[in-house]
Design an enzyme around this catalytic site. Structure first.
Site, PDB file in Angstrom:
ATOM      1  N   THR A 111     -16.530  29.674   6.684  1.00  0.00           N
ATOM      2  CA  THR A 111     -16.564  29.299   8.107  1.00  0.00           C
ATOM      3  C   THR A 111     -17.787  28.483   8.472  1.00  0.00           C
ATOM      4  OG1 THR A 111     -15.318  31.296   8.684  1.00  0.00           O
ATOM      5  CG2 THR A 111     -16.498  30.197  10.459  1.00  0.00           C
ATOM      6  N   GLN A 157     -10.222  28.993   9.558  1.00  0.00           N
ATOM      7  CA  GLN A 157     -11.376  28.842  10.438  1.00  0.00           C
ATOM      8  C   GLN A 157     -11.922  27.412  10.309  1.00  0.00           C
ATOM      9  OE1 GLN A 157     -11.033  31.153   8.063  1.00  0.00           O
ATOM     10  NE2 GLN A 157     -11.204  33.191   8.958  1.00  0.00           N
ATOM     11  N   ASP A 182     -11.968  29.286  15.701  1.00  0.00           N
ATOM     12  CA  ASP A 182     -13.430  29.200  15.596  1.00  0.00           C
ATOM     13  C   ASP A 182     -13.963  27.832  16.033  1.00  0.00           C
ATOM     14  OD1 ASP A 182     -13.034  31.693  14.568  1.00  0.00           O
ATOM     15  OD2 ASP A 182     -13.976  31.318  12.639  1.00  0.00           O
ATOM     16  N   ASP A 203     -10.145  33.264  18.539  1.00  0.00           N
ATOM     17  CA  ASP A 203     -11.610  33.465  18.544  1.00  0.00           C
ATOM     18  C   ASP A 203     -12.334  32.127  18.684  1.00  0.00           C
ATOM     19  OD1 ASP A 203     -11.084  36.170  18.084  1.00  0.00           O
ATOM     20  OD2 ASP A 203     -11.393  36.015  15.919  1.00  0.00           O
ATOM     21  N   ARG A 223       0.148  28.774  18.990  1.00  0.00           N
ATOM     22  CA  ARG A 223       0.088  29.425  17.686  1.00  0.00           C
ATOM     23  C   ARG A 223       1.527  29.681  17.209  1.00  0.00           C
ATOM     24  NH1 ARG A 223      -4.170  31.200  15.500  1.00  0.00           N
ATOM     25  NH2 ARG A 223      -3.038  32.827  14.359  1.00  0.00           N
ATOM     26  N   TYR A 232      -6.929  34.672  21.059  1.00  0.00           N
ATOM     27  CA  TYR A 232      -8.153  35.279  21.567  1.00  0.00           C
ATOM     28  C   TYR A 232      -9.107  34.160  21.963  1.00  0.00           C
ATOM     29  CZ  TYR A 232      -6.123  38.884  18.573  1.00  0.00           C
ATOM     30  OH  TYR A 232      -5.259  39.746  17.956  1.00  0.00           O
ATOM     31  N   ARG A 268     -12.574  39.824  22.428  1.00  0.00           N
ATOM     32  CA  ARG A 268     -12.649  41.013  21.601  1.00  0.00           C
ATOM     33  C   ARG A 268     -14.034  41.048  20.953  1.00  0.00           C
ATOM     34  NH1 ARG A 268      -8.774  40.101  16.304  1.00  0.00           N
ATOM     35  NH2 ARG A 268      -9.499  38.044  15.660  1.00  0.00           N
ATOM     36  N   TRP A 270     -16.929  41.146  18.326  1.00  0.00           N
ATOM     37  CA  TRP A 270     -17.168  40.828  16.915  1.00  0.00           C
ATOM     38  C   TRP A 270     -18.443  41.529  16.449  1.00  0.00           C
ATOM     39  CZ3 TRP A 270     -19.738  35.815  14.862  1.00  0.00           C
ATOM     40  CH2 TRP A 270     -19.664  35.783  13.461  1.00  0.00           C
TER      41      TRP A 270
END
Length: 366
Positions: A111, A157, A182, A203, A223, A232, A268, A270
């Protein structure tokens, strides 16, 4: 009274003067094709990488980027670098990499190494341009055979902009940041975003830094993955001693066509792994902070708002779940079809929201 003809002539003149003033401005570096002549004054460069390499170590370096795709991975490692684009959508700093792809050294990118632009110095600013990781997340999710999976460390990612150790007091004005998973990684220091657009699906705003999103658009992307239907927005890893993590103030949470109602969570928590004397496991000092203040939410936002996220615990269990109650999440004044007024906790009081807003403004952009 000014008649319509005078108003039109005046508008044309104002536009011409504005373009003339922009062309007359002087920059330390001007990145444009050799054929371009209608550019500001400054030392000419054919590519962004060479221009950044010429930055003085003392900092204070202003670069103007012409419209076009400026491809490659770049690092800003001197203080006070300012990037100014000619056109917000058509001046693109772009690269294609994903964590599970093989890098030139024969290893997975991972990542952290996927970022199109990485900042490791203080005082970085960017205005009127786009930063993108062009990895095609949708095509990857639509594959029927082997593919990169979102929950795999060597997955899709694909970071567009990373603010890493050394970055601080960064500022982004009218900047578009695009990817899928990401997208934006403010992992260190402080950053203010004004009137920006950040898009992604999984995320896509994450990290341990302090970021104030002021009147930005946060756009969730499609998605098309039957096994990974949820999205998210934020995954903060803010340390407990740090009062401000990700603050969204008067932002609009929008979606691309096809993103289902109730399918995207606000955040959420991490808890990234860290090496300790007794092993490597999720850092217990990470208690992510995210607040949504007076934001407009489309119907794609899930009624629950927040959800859990796994981490590796001290015993080595990689699927220990960290609950949203263990983080510092909250919202105030949400409106729109995804607001779900009165159905989502925790809700901030007006006093709490005001305190967060003042603290974020003072500590990040003050």
């Amino acid at each position: 009274m000014i008649d319509r003809r005078q108003w039109i002539i005046g508008g044309i003149a104002t536009g011409l003067l504005g373009r003339a003033a922009a062309a007359a401005a002087r920059y330390d570096a001007v990145i444009a094709p050799a054929a371009r002549r209608d550019v500001p004054a400054g030392r000419r460069f054919a590519d962004l990488g060479t221009a950044l390499a010429a930055a003085p170590r003392t900092g204070g370096y202003r670069l103007w980027l012409a419209r076009g795709d400026w491809l490659g991975q770049h690092v800003v490692d001197v203080p006070g670098v300012a990037l100014v684009g000619e056109d917000r959508q058509r001046t693109r700093i772009a690269f294609t990499a994903a964590s599970g792809m093989i890098a030139p050294d024969g290893k997975h990118y991972g990542t952290y190494r996927t970022a199109t632009l990485t900042v490791t110095a203080a005082g970085f600013t960017a205005r009127n341009l786009t930063i993108a990781n062009d990895f095609d997340g949708i095509a990857e999710m639509r594959k029927t055979g082997a593919r990169l999976l979102s929950d795999d460390p060597a997955g899709p990612q694909a970071v567009a902009l990373r603010l890493a150790e050394g970055s601080d007091a960064a500022r982004l004005d009218a900047v578009d940041i695009h990817s899928h998973q990401d997208t934006f990684f403010p992992d260190a220091g402080r950053v203010t975003l004004n009137g920006c657009l950040v898009s992604g699906s999984y995320d896509f705003i994450f990290g341990a830094g302090s970021a104030l999103f002021d009147r930005c658009e946060i756009r969730s992307r499609l998605r098309p993955d039957p096994q990974q239907v949820r999205g998210y927005i934020a995954a903060p890893s803010t340390l407990r001693a740090q009062p401000i993590g990700l603050v969204f103030d008067h932002c609009r949470l929008t979606r691309d066509p096809g993103v289902a109602d109730g399918s995207v969570f606000l955040a959420r928590p991490w808890r990234p792994s860290k090496k300790f004397a007794d092993g490597q496991y999720g850092n217990p000092d990470a208690a992510g902070m995210a607040a949504f203040l007076d934001c407009w939410l489309d119907a794609h936002i899930a009624p629950a708002g927040w959800t859990e996220m796994w981490y590796t615990d001290r015993s080595g269990n990689p699927r220990h779940m960290l609950q949203p109650e263990d983080a510092r999440f909250g919202e105030f004044g949400s409106r729109g079809p995804g607001a779900h007024a009165g159905r989502r906790l925790p809700a901030l009081s007006a006093a709490e929201a005001g305190h967060i807003r003042r603290l974020a403004t003072r500590s990040i952009s003050g």
